[in-house]
Design an enzyme around this catalytic site. Structure first.
Site, PDB file in Angstrom:
ATOM      1  N   ASP A  27       0.808  -1.225   0.000  1.00  0.00           N
ATOM      2  CA  ASP A  27       0.000   0.000   0.000  1.00  0.00           C
ATOM      3  C   ASP A  27       0.839   1.272   0.000  1.00  0.00           C
ATOM      4  OD1 ASP A  27       0.717  -0.678   2.662  1.00  0.00           O
ATOM      5  OD2 ASP A  27      -0.904   0.543   3.476  1.00  0.00           O
ATOM      6  N   GLU A  50       9.850 -10.313  -1.739  1.00  0.00           N
ATOM      7  CA  GLU A  50      10.827  -9.230  -1.780  1.00  0.00           C
ATOM      8  C   GLU A  50      12.266  -9.727  -1.895  1.00  0.00           C
ATOM      9  OE1 GLU A  50       7.140  -7.608   0.270  1.00  0.00           O
ATOM     10  OE2 GLU A  50       8.362  -9.437   0.443  1.00  0.00           O
ATOM     11  N   HIS A 113       0.818   0.399  10.577  1.00  0.00           N
ATOM     12  CA  HIS A 113       1.196  -0.967  10.239  1.00  0.00           C
ATOM     13  C   HIS A 113       2.521  -0.987   9.473  1.00  0.00           C
ATOM     14  CE1 HIS A 113      -0.818   0.560   6.653  1.00  0.00           C
ATOM     15  NE2 HIS A 113      -0.217  -0.391   5.944  1.00  0.00           N
ATOM     16  N   HIS A 114       3.129  -2.137   9.421  1.00  0.00           N
ATOM     17  CA  HIS A 114       4.441  -2.368   8.794  1.00  0.00           C
ATOM     18  C   HIS A 114       5.574  -1.670   9.544  1.00  0.00           C
ATOM     19  CE1 HIS A 114       2.461  -4.488   5.733  1.00  0.00           C
ATOM     20  NE2 HIS A 114       2.380  -3.584   4.793  1.00  0.00           N
ATOM     21  N   GLY A 410      27.427 -16.092  -1.118  1.00  0.00           N
ATOM     22  CA  GLY A 410      27.079 -17.504  -1.012  1.00  0.00           C
ATOM     23  C   GLY A 410      25.664 -17.780  -0.553  1.00  0.00           C
ATOM     24  N   ASP A 437      18.961 -29.066  -5.600  1.00  0.00           N
ATOM     25  CA  ASP A 437      17.589 -29.221  -5.122  1.00  0.00           C
ATOM     26  C   ASP A 437      17.344 -28.443  -3.835  1.00  0.00           C
ATOM     27  OD1 ASP A 437      19.407 -31.005  -3.964  1.00  0.00           O
ATOM     28  OD2 ASP A 437      17.888 -32.511  -3.530  1.00  0.00           O
ATOM     29  N   ASN A 464      20.373 -34.275  -5.610  1.00  0.00           N
ATOM     30  CA  ASN A 464      21.160 -35.253  -4.861  1.00  0.00           C
ATOM     31  C   ASN A 464      20.630 -35.425  -3.444  1.00  0.00           C
ATOM     32  OD1 ASN A 464      22.053 -32.736  -3.934  1.00  0.00           O
ATOM     33  ND2 ASN A 464      23.941 -32.845  -5.140  1.00  0.00           N
ATOM     34  N   GLY A 466      19.523 -33.306  -1.103  1.00  0.00           N
ATOM     35  CA  GLY A 466      19.812 -32.407   0.016  1.00  0.00           C
ATOM     36  C   GLY A 466      21.026 -31.536  -0.223  1.00  0.00           C
ATOM     37  N   GLU A 470      27.202 -29.281   2.276  1.00  0.00           N
ATOM     38  CA  GLU A 470      27.227 -29.371   3.728  1.00  0.00           C
ATOM     39  C   GLU A 470      27.592 -30.787   4.176  1.00  0.00           C
ATOM     40  OE1 GLU A 470      27.115 -26.551   4.769  1.00  0.00           O
ATOM     41  OE2 GLU A 470      25.831 -25.413   3.435  1.00  0.00           O
TER      42      GLU A 470
END
Length: 583
Positions: A27, A50, A113-114, A410, A437, A464, A466, A470
């Site tokens: 708004d 956003e 608001h916001h 990253g 993925d 793969n 996941g 990591e």
């Protein structure tokens, strides 16, 4: 000239080369979006959220120049802040415009608001000031000056800026300049420039084996053409840090490949680390670009060219710009025909693996050589951090190809909306995306925006199961590195009722060859799901993950820790894939 404030801002954005403004309506920004809608030569492009809008603006800026996106105050700003910080880290010029509450509410401290309903309207600006090089809240009194100042700062530093546009001032008419916005680098000090060029040319003349080494700023500040000309005129080998992948045409005869410290090809590392005159362009030796600070640079023979100054050894020289210095060196340096060593005449490339049967399971060893053959001159290639990036930076790119990644920041999920932004701005170029993925699930909804505009990229999803990067670092079999296995090839059809896509699932080498052939001839968005083993990865990623784990956790970390004898001898809960404890 008199003009509405929002209309003036739209005009200045157009003069800065912005043809598309990304964002999400709210708004407080609707009045400005109406003015964008009415303006000629500039278009609002909606995003799903956003953060995706910030990433899309980042991608747009990589191939089209300065970019802009719009959010609403507070909730929209903070949702986008990760993308803004990423653009700051990667040196990308992005204008963030937030529709702020009306000026009368700001001035009275109204609890609207916001906001945090505490009457503080400075907190969002304070947050944004940490990740932008200029900020302003627009008022009728300052609009003409501040809009120009902030946009010029964005261009000058090639980093994000932040403008707050209160909703009740957008249609206020103010006096504005007649002249178009001038975006230009500041002029160098003539004497400083003359001395700097002379000293660099003298260093080149005296050098036995000079080398050029470039980082991402070479691309951001548009000086790659001069770097190539200097390399060709003076017969100087040219290498790049990984954030500058694709900045230099990798088919150039003097380009020798990427330098990443200990992770470099042996021939490239030898040349860069044994030079007696290293000219660096915008270098930042980060952990990810140097294999954890393993670079070996002789600082006494190092000439460090930066955006607005330089240093030669320990001598600092302010007041000279990157383009002026490089132009002066190109003009003044002597031509040289010294031959490059044969093994350095071209960057290393992937070699074809041993022949395998069509029904052999797909692996990274069989994937990336086929991807390299699929690439075409002029492609825009977008690589997600992790497995995809490691595979792509290990190959040479065809002539005129661009590479988009965010290896310094990253951020997981950056690449899909960045692809969208780049494709909107450079729609005539073929776009390819390589994304894991886990990363895809962060920003998957932006696939709908790509389909809505009828864009036709080729998207390769590396499935793969996941977060493989990591797992390589820690937790090979830990559930926290798993992601749900979506029906990925159904998503394009679910997001688009017009069925303007082709989805293909690949599990074998033969299926990949068929998929690449179909993608080559398809006239629509192509989505290829590549099913790969969970712990398979490019060699570069395996090497980096091992060193990163030791860097992050130290000798007593969970990968390398000795058994706790007070609790009985037990093996550590987690080990690196294929490594012994203590390796």
């Amino acid at each position: 000239m008199r003009m509405q404030i929002g209309t003036f801002l739209a005009r200045r954005l157009k003069e800065a080369g912005v043809r598309h403004v990304f964002g999400v309506p709210g708004d407080f920004n609707l009045s400005f979006l109406e003015q964008i809608h009415d303006a000629r030569g500039i278009e609002f492009v909606g995003n799903c959220n956003e953060l995706n809008a910030a990433y899309a603006a980042d991608g747009y800026a990589r191939t089209s120049g300065l970019a802009a996106f719009v959010t609403t105050f507070g909730v929209g700003d903070l949702a986008a802040i990760g993308g803004i910080a990423g653009a700051y880290a990667e040196n990308v010029p992005v204008v963030h415009i937030t529709g702020a509450p009306p000026l009368h509410a700001v001035n009275s401290g109204a609890l609207v608001h916001h906001t945090l309903v505490d009457g503080d309207y400075e907190n969002i600006g304070r947050c944004m000031s940490e990740f932008t090089v200029a900020q302003a809240r627009i008022t009728p009194a300052n609009a003409a000056y501040e809009i120009d100042r902030v946009l010029r700062s964005c261009w000058l530093e090639r980093r994000p800026v932040h403008l707050q546009l209160p909703s009740d001032v957008t249609h206020i008419v103010v006096e504005v300049p007649d002249a178009p916005l001038l975006l230009a680098d500041p002029a160098s000090d003539p004497r400083q420039l003359r001395v700097a060029v002379q000293r660099i040319v003298e260093a080149l003349d005296a050098a036995r084996a000079p080398v050029l080494l470039v980082d991402a700023d070479a691309d951001r500040f548009g000086v790659t053409d001069l770097i190539v000309k200097i390399a060709e005129k003076c017969a100087i080998p040219c290498a790049s840090l990984m954030p500058a992948k694709g900045a230099i045409d990798e088919t150039c005869s003097h380009y020798i490949g990427s330098y990443a410290g200990a992770a470099s090809a042996a021939s490239v590392r030898h040349v860069v680390e044994n030079t007696d005159c290293l000219i660096g362009v915008g270098l930042r030796f980060t952990d990810s670009s140097t294999a954890l600070f393993s670079q070996r640079i002789n600082m006494e023979s190092f000439i460090d060219l930066r955006r607005h100054d330089l240093s030669i050894g320990t001598t600092q020289m302010p007041g000279v710009t990157l383009r002026d210095v490089l132009a002066g060196v190109h003009e003044s340096a002597k031509s040289n025909s010294r031959p490059l060593a044969g093994e350095l005449s071209a960057p290393a490339n992937l070699t074809d693996p041993a022949p395998v049967s069509d029904d052999a399971p797909l692996t990274h060893a069989t994937l990336w050589p086929r991807v390299r053959r699929f690439l075409q001159p002029g492609d825009v290639i977008v690589g997600e951090a992790g497995t995809a990036h490691a595979g792509l930076v290990s190959m040479s790119l065809p002539a005129g190809a661009s590479y988009i990644a965010a290896p310094t920041w990253g951020a997981v999920g950056f690449s899909l909306p960045a692809l969208f932004g780049s494709h909107v701005g450079a729609s005539s170029r073929r776009h390819l995306l390589f994304i894991g993925d886990g990363s895809f699930q962060f920003t998957a909804q932006e696939l709908s925006s790509i389909l809505r505009r009828g864009l036709k990229p080729v998207i390769f999803l590396l499935n793969n199961g996941g977060y493989t990067i990591e797992r390589m670092i820690l937790g090979e079999n830990s559930a926290y590195n798993d992601v749900d296995n979506w029906r990925y090839t159904d998503l394009a059809r679910a997001f688009d009722r017009h069925d303007r896509s082709l989805s293909i699932e690949v599990r074998t080498v033969g299926e990949l060859d068929v998929a690449l052939g179909r993608a080559e001839s398809a006239d629509c968005l192509v989505f290829v799901e590549l099913n790969l083993p969970k712990m398979d990865a490019p060699a570069l990623l395996k090497q980096f993950a091992c060193h990163l784990a030791n860097f992050d956790y130290g000798e007593c970390g969970p990968r390398n820790s000795a058994p706790d004898l007070t609790q009985g001898a037990k093996a550590p809960a987690h080990r690196a894939h294929g490594e012994r404890v203590g390796a």
